[in-house]
Scaffold this motif. Structure first.
Motif, PDB file in Angstrom:
ATOM      1  N   ASN A  11     -31.237 -25.902 -13.531  1.00 31.37           N
ATOM      2  CA  ASN A  11     -31.297 -26.055 -12.085  1.00 31.37           C
ATOM      3  C   ASN A  11     -30.088 -26.806 -11.557  1.00 31.37           C
ATOM      4  N   SER A  12     -29.586 -27.749 -12.331  1.00 29.92           N
ATOM      5  CA  SER A  12     -28.413 -28.502 -11.903  1.00 29.92           C
ATOM      6  C   SER A  12     -27.132 -27.732 -12.125  1.00 29.92           C
ATOM      7  N   ASN A  13     -27.162 -26.714 -13.005  1.00 32.24           N
ATOM      8  CA  ASN A  13     -25.987 -25.895 -13.297  1.00 32.24           C
ATOM      9  C   ASN A  13     -26.374 -24.418 -13.287  1.00 32.24           C
ATOM     10  N   PRO A  14     -26.366 -23.769 -12.106  1.00 33.29           N
ATOM     11  CA  PRO A  14     -26.786 -22.357 -12.028  1.00 33.29           C
ATOM     12  C   PRO A  14     -25.908 -21.439 -12.855  1.00 33.29           C
ATOM     13  N   ALA A  15     -24.679 -21.799 -13.098  1.00 36.95           N
ATOM     14  CA  ALA A  15     -23.774 -20.940 -13.857  1.00 36.95           C
ATOM     15  C   ALA A  15     -24.246 -20.751 -15.290  1.00 36.95           C
ATOM     16  N   ALA A  16     -25.114 -21.635 -15.780  1.00 32.60           N
ATOM     17  CA  ALA A  16     -25.636 -21.516 -17.138  1.00 32.60           C
ATOM     18  C   ALA A  16     -26.959 -20.754 -17.180  1.00 32.60           C
ATOM     19  N   ASP A  17     -27.514 -20.401 -16.022  1.00 33.05           N
ATOM     20  CA  ASP A  17     -28.775 -19.681 -15.954  1.00 33.05           C
ATOM     21  C   ASP A  17     -28.488 -18.172 -15.946  1.00 33.05           C
ATOM     22  N   HIS A  18     -29.065 -17.463 -16.908  1.00 35.93           N
ATOM     23  CA  HIS A  18     -28.793 -16.026 -17.016  1.00 35.93           C
ATOM     24  C   HIS A  18     -29.291 -15.238 -15.807  1.00 35.93           C
ATOM     25  N   THR A  19     -30.271 -15.761 -15.118  1.00 38.63           N
ATOM     26  CA  THR A  19     -30.819 -15.063 -13.957  1.00 38.63           C
ATOM     27  C   THR A  19     -30.093 -15.402 -12.664  1.00 38.63           C
ATOM     28  N   SER A  20     -29.150 -16.303 -12.698  1.00 35.35           N
ATOM     29  CA  SER A  20     -28.442 -16.739 -11.498  1.00 35.35           C
ATOM     30  C   SER A  20     -27.279 -15.806 -11.207  1.00 35.35           C
ATOM     31  N   PRO A  21     -26.987 -15.496  -9.941  1.00 32.54           N
ATOM     32  CA  PRO A  21     -25.814 -14.680  -9.606  1.00 32.54           C
ATOM     33  C   PRO A  21     -24.504 -15.370  -9.954  1.00 32.54           C
ATOM     34  N   TYR A  22     -24.548 -16.660 -10.238  1.00 36.82           N
ATOM     35  CA  TYR A  22     -23.335 -17.394 -10.597  1.00 36.82           C
ATOM     36  C   TYR A  22     -23.048 -17.346 -12.100  1.00 36.82           C
ATOM     37  N   TYR A  23     -23.903 -16.716 -12.825  1.00 34.83           N
ATOM     38  CA  TYR A  23     -23.719 -16.694 -14.282  1.00 34.83           C
ATOM     39  C   TYR A  23     -22.668 -15.651 -14.657  1.00 34.83           C
ATOM     40  N   LEU A  24     -21.781 -16.041 -15.564  1.00 36.93           N
ATOM     41  CA  LEU A  24     -20.758 -15.146 -16.109  1.00 36.93           C
ATOM     42  C   LEU A  24     -20.883 -15.145 -17.628  1.00 36.93           C
ATOM     43  N   ASN A  25     -20.936 -13.972 -18.185  1.00 34.72           N
ATOM     44  CA  ASN A  25     -21.033 -13.844 -19.631  1.00 34.72           C
ATOM     45  C   ASN A  25     -19.701 -14.231 -20.269  1.00 34.72           C
ATOM     46  N   PRO A  26     -19.731 -14.873 -21.429  1.00 33.52           N
ATOM     47  CA  PRO A  26     -18.462 -15.244 -22.093  1.00 33.52           C
ATOM     48  C   PRO A  26     -17.546 -14.047 -22.376  1.00 33.52           C
ATOM     49  N   SER A  27     -18.133 -12.840 -22.468  1.00 43.14           N
ATOM     50  CA  SER A  27     -17.295 -11.661 -22.735  1.00 43.14           C
ATOM     51  C   SER A  27     -16.673 -11.063 -21.470  1.00 43.14           C
TER      52      SER A  27
END
Length: 370
Positions: A11-27
């Motif tokens: 919740n404090s870091n949306p980029a680490a949440d797979h369901t968040s639009p801010y998430y980016l896969n390492p690939s």
């Protein structure tokens, strides 16, 4: 406790949440090509559909349709938004041709770039609409399979739908069926277009479909025509096998007759060739010798069996067994005259010389002769 800590961290870091639009896969990286063809002046409709599907799968559609606004600098998601927006711009740039990429390289966000492309290529074009309608009216089966013909029509219908989208009712709790009726009307129109382009051999099944009450849907009509094609292929295959067997039988008979004719022709040619080699006498009319050595004309030798019987003698001279020839050839030297060995030939020459000498007139002397 560990699960609670993990949920708090997400919740404090949306980029680490797979369901968040801010998430980016390492690939993920900006130079990735996610469409079949790069955007050009003629393929925007296909391109935008593929790109929208990809961004939806990545949960990034909000960055291009404006629903996910840019956070303020004080917002903890500000940097995550900037990173995702930069990634999407890189994907869009990679999926364009160079000329188009140059025209949008100064866009400040992915939404601005997307809107610019939509304004340039996504507006309804009267020339393109006319071209699609013209192509649709000219598309016929023309001997291709029903599946291939239907696929060509489906591609045109999908593009026409992109150019002329079906209006849909958006009111809440509306009981009207305007959208459904318009959809049914378009489906019926496509059904007529599909039946109109079928080849003449499908006239029977076409008449049956048009006579049905209620009239079938487009997909139902397609299945009926496809089944008719399959049944026709089975029937044609059986007829082809029967015709092939009949043709092979005919070819065997015709080949046997041709072989017999060729054999007869070859025999005649062989006889003619041999008669040319051994000669033909124009005095007695027999083969096997020529006029110069004809016994009937020059006389029969002493050793000739049946002397004094010209017909029998000529027949024997004209007919010599092959086995006798082989034996004489192996035992004696062959003579220039077929059927005579060297010794017989010498006797013949001596006799011929003597006969000619006796026929020469002796010189006469006068009474003052010696």
């Amino acid at each position: 406790m560990a699960g609670s800590d993990s949920k708090q961290t997400n919740n404090s870091n949306p980029a680490a949440d797979h369901t968040s639009p801010y998430y980016l896969n390492p690939s993920d990286y900006t130079r990735q090509m996610h469409v079949n063809e790069a955007l050009n002046d003629n393929n925007y409709l296909d391109w935008v559909q593929e790109m929208e599907n990809f961004l939806f799968a990545k949960n990034k559609v909000g960055f291009i349709d404006g629903t996910l606004k840019k956070p303020e600098k004080t917002d903890p998601n500000h940097m995550a938004w900037l990173r995702c927006d930069a990634m999407i711009k890189g994907w869009l740039n990679t999926a364009m041709e160079k000329e188009i990429r140059t025209s949008v390289k100064y866009a400040t966000s992915a939404q601005e770039m997307w809107s610019d492309l939509q304004d340039r290529f996504g507006k309804e074009s009267a020339p393109r609409a006319y071209e699609l309608k013209q192509l649709l009216s000219m598309t016929k089966q023309e001997g291709t399979s029903v599946s291939a013909y239907f696929t060509r029509l489906r591609e045109l219908w999908d593009e026409i739908t992109s150019v002329f989208p079906i209006p849909r009712c958006s009111c809440t709790g509306c009981s009207c069926e305007i959208s459904k009726k318009m959809s049914d009307s378009r489906d019926k129109e496509r059904l007529y277009e599909f039946l109109l382009g079928l080849d003449r051999e499908y006239s029977t099944i076409r008449t049956q479909i048009l006579a049905m009450k209620p009239i079938p849907t487009l997909l139902e009509a397609y299945r009926l025509v496809y089944e008719d094609e399959q049944q026709r292929a089975v029937t044609t295959g059986k007829q082809t096998s029967t015709d092939s067997a009949a043709f092979q039988a005919f070819m065997k008979q015709d080949g046997a007759a041709a072989a017999a004719t060729q054999s007869q022709t070859g025999s005649k040619a062989y006889k003619k060739l041999n008669s040319d080699k051994i000669g033909h006498c124009d005095f007695c009319g027999k083969d096997g010798h020529n006029r110069d050595v004809c016994f009937k004309r020059v006389g029969y030798p002493e050793w000739w069996p049946g002397k004094g019987k010209p017909e029998n003698g000529r027949a024997k001279a004209a007919h010599v067994e092959t086995s006798s020839k082989v034996n004489e050839a192996s035992q004696n030297e062959l003579s220039p005259i077929p059927g005579l060995n060297n010794e017989q030939y010498k006797q013949f020459i001596n006799m011929f010389t003597v006969n000619n000498s006796s026929n020469v007139s002796k010189p006469s002397y006068g009474k003052h002769g010696r």
